[in-house]
Write a protein that holds these residues in place. Sequence first.
Motif, mmCIF file in Angstrom:
data_model
loop_
_atom_site.group_PDB
_atom_site.id
_atom_site.type_symbol
_atom_site.label_atom_id
_atom_site.label_comp_id
_atom_site.label_asym_id
_atom_site.label_seq_id
_atom_site.Cartn_x
_atom_site.Cartn_y
_atom_site.Cartn_z
ATOM 1 N N ASN A 1 0.784 -1.239 0.000
ATOM 2 C CA ASN A 1 0.000 0.000 0.000
ATOM 3 C C ASN A 1 0.814 1.287 0.000
ATOM 4 O OD1 ASN A 1 -2.654 -1.227 0.013
ATOM 5 N ND2 ASN A 1 -2.145 -1.883 2.079
ATOM 6 N N GLU B 1 -3.246 4.431 -2.612
ATOM 7 C CA GLU B 1 -4.622 4.862 -2.860
ATOM 8 C C GLU B 1 -4.725 6.362 -3.096
ATOM 9 O OE1 GLU B 1 -6.825 2.472 -3.641
ATOM 10 O OE2 GLU B 1 -5.027 1.279 -3.271
ATOM 11 N N PRO C 1 -4.640 4.848 -7.246
ATOM 12 C CA PRO C 1 -5.487 3.800 -6.681
ATOM 13 C C PRO C 1 -5.508 2.542 -7.548
ATOM 14 C CG PRO C 1 -6.614 5.914 -6.649
ATOM 15 C CD PRO C 1 -5.357 6.089 -7.463
ATOM 16 N N LEU C 2 -5.383 1.406 -6.893
ATOM 17 C CA LEU C 2 -5.390 0.125 -7.608
ATOM 18 C C LEU C 2 -6.756 -0.544 -7.579
ATOM 19 C CD1 LEU C 2 -1.961 -1.298 -6.406
ATOM 20 C CD2 LEU C 2 -2.501 -0.167 -8.563
ATOM 21 N N ASP C 3 -7.686 0.035 -6.847
ATOM 22 C CA ASP C 3 -9.036 -0.505 -6.732
ATOM 23 C C ASP C 3 -8.984 -1.961 -6.284
ATOM 24 O OD1 ASP C 3 -10.191 1.977 -7.496
ATOM 25 O OD2 ASP C 3 -9.766 1.508 -9.589
ATOM 26 N N ASP C 4 -9.854 -2.792 -6.830
ATOM 27 C CA ASP C 4 -9.928 -4.193 -6.413
ATOM 28 C C ASP C 4 -8.922 -5.019 -7.213
ATOM 29 O OD1 ASP C 4 -10.559 -6.753 -5.612
ATOM 30 O OD2 ASP C 4 -12.714 -6.530 -5.934
ATOM 31 N N LYS D 1 -9.294 -7.633 -10.607
ATOM 32 C CA LYS D 1 -8.582 -7.372 -11.867
ATOM 33 C C LYS D 1 -7.881 -8.631 -12.367
ATOM 34 C CE LYS D 1 -7.769 -2.454 -11.249
ATOM 35 N NZ LYS D 1 -6.793 -1.380 -11.146
#
Length: 90
Positions: free
Chosen positions: A24, A32, A36-39, A43
Motif C-alpha cells: 500500500n 490509494e 489507486p489500484l481498486d480491487d 482485476k
Amino acid sequence: MVLTPSADTWIDVENLTAIIDRNNIQIDGPTEKVMPLDDLKAKWEAFGWHVVEIDGNDIDAVIDACEMAKAIVEKPVCIIAHTVPGKGVD
C-alpha cells in the motif's frame, strides 16, 4: 520479467505463480492517494487467474499459499501478499 495479468492470453502460463507484494505504499505516498489500484483481486480474476490473498508477513501463510498454488494446474495463480514494510524487523 514483468508480467501482466493478460499475459496468459499469449503464453502458456498454467504452471505459473505470481506473488504481488501489496504494501500500500509508493515512493510518493500511499498507493490509494498516488494511483489507486481498486480491487486488485478482481482485476487478476478478470484475466482468468486464480487469486489468493494472504498476510504476506506470515511466513506460514506464504508457504501454504505456494503449496496450494502447486496443486492448481488449470490456470495461473496470483498470490496477493498484504504486507507491512519492516514488520518483524528489530
